[in-house]
Design a protein around this motif. Structure first.
Motif, PDB file in Angstrom:
ATOM      1  N   TYR A 137       0.838  -1.197   0.000  1.00  0.00           N
ATOM      2  CA  TYR A 137       0.000   0.000   0.000  1.00  0.00           C
ATOM      3  C   TYR A 137       0.877   1.253   0.000  1.00  0.00           C
ATOM      4  O   TYR A 137       1.831   1.343   0.773  1.00  0.00           O
ATOM      5  N   HIS A 165      -6.881   7.587   4.814  1.00  0.00           N
ATOM      6  CA  HIS A 165      -6.496   6.921   3.563  1.00  0.00           C
ATOM      7  C   HIS A 165      -6.774   5.419   3.649  1.00  0.00           C
ATOM      8  O   HIS A 165      -7.323   4.818   2.727  1.00  0.00           O
ATOM      9  N   LEU A 169      -9.636   2.713   1.725  1.00  0.00           N
ATOM     10  CA  LEU A 169      -9.274   1.436   1.112  1.00  0.00           C
ATOM     11  C   LEU A 169     -10.124   0.296   1.645  1.00  0.00           C
ATOM     12  O   LEU A 169     -10.728  -0.458   0.896  1.00  0.00           O
ATOM     13  N   LYS A 174     -11.862   2.891  -3.409  1.00  0.00           N
ATOM     14  CA  LYS A 174     -10.455   2.920  -3.751  1.00  0.00           C
ATOM     15  C   LYS A 174     -10.084   4.119  -4.636  1.00  0.00           C
ATOM     16  O   LYS A 174      -9.122   4.054  -5.379  1.00  0.00           O
ATOM     17  N   LEU A 177      -6.228   5.857  -4.655  1.00  0.00           N
ATOM     18  CA  LEU A 177      -5.357   5.007  -3.854  1.00  0.00           C
ATOM     19  C   LEU A 177      -4.439   4.221  -4.766  1.00  0.00           C
ATOM     20  O   LEU A 177      -4.817   3.830  -5.870  1.00  0.00           O
ATOM     21  N   VAL A 179      -2.298   0.747  -4.929  1.00  0.00           N
ATOM     22  CA  VAL A 179      -2.127  -0.555  -4.293  1.00  0.00           C
ATOM     23  C   VAL A 179      -1.493  -1.508  -5.285  1.00  0.00           C
ATOM     24  O   VAL A 179      -1.893  -1.559  -6.450  1.00  0.00           O
TER      25      VAL A 179
END
Length: 202
Positions: A137, A165, A169, A174, A177, A179
């Motif tokens: 992450y 944040h 998630l 999302k 973000l 990932v």
């Protein structure tokens, strides 16, 4: 059984990462584990090297940005790794001409960034080979270029920002973000921006 805490340090005499486990050291090794945890935060040259057992040690990030490889070797089957930097290199300041110290800081930052990218590629392949569930992450932005920043109020805001944040998630939203999900038969970089999910093989 309790939690097992790991401290990762860089051995400057061997150029190797060493990890120390709270479980392995046990209750009698509590003070020693605290020492290794402190050493793992020593960001030379802005802090001093620590000599222990005849060798010099500093922050584990110099030899391994995140000790994911060590965790896999120790038998971990599922890992959630939090990178406090964004997925793309984005320094806060673009002014490199302020003074020699700011230039030195940027040089170190760039070198560590490149090293961390190579480390992550290695551990992603390792996770695939060993069928380890690995999620990495990233923060959505660079918090600071200054590793020696210790303003309590601003750092508290950073903690709150990281918490919000993470909530986005794990609540399933999302947006904005970054990932990386690594699975046995899939290695895909998922970048979430403005409600769209873009896939790029890595």
């Amino acid at each position: 059984m309790g939690k097992n805490l790991i401290a990762a340090v860089s051995n400057f005499d061997t150029a190797q990462t060493e990890v120390y486990s709270s479980k392995e050291l046990g209750k009698d090794g509590y003070e020693e584990f605290c020492d290794w945890t402190w050493i793992s935060c020593n960001a030379v040259p802005f802090t001093s090297l620590v000599k222990r057992n005849g060798m010099y040690y500093a922050d584990g990030g110099f030899t391994e940005h995140m000790p994911i490889r060590r965790l896999i070797e120790m038998g971990a089957t599922e890992i959630d790794a939090i990178n406090t930097k964004p997925a793309v290199y984005k320094p806060v300041s673009s002014d490199l001409g302020r003074n020699p110290l700011s230039l030195l800081e940027r040089m170190i930052d760039v070198l560590l960034w490149e090293a961390s990218e190579r480390d992550l590629e290695v551990v992603k392949d390792m996770a695939l080979e060993r069928d380890v569930k690995l999620n990495i992450y990233y923060m959505p932005r660079t918090l600071t270029d200054n590793s020696m920043y210790f303003d309590k109020d601003i750092m508290t805001k950073w903690w709150d920002e990281g918490y919000e944040h993470a909530k986005l998630l794990f609540d399933g939203n999302k947006n904005d973000l970054n990932v990386i999900n690594v699975r046995k038969k899939c290695c895909v970089n998922h970048t979430f921006k403005k409600g769209k999910k873009l896939k790029q093989k890595v």
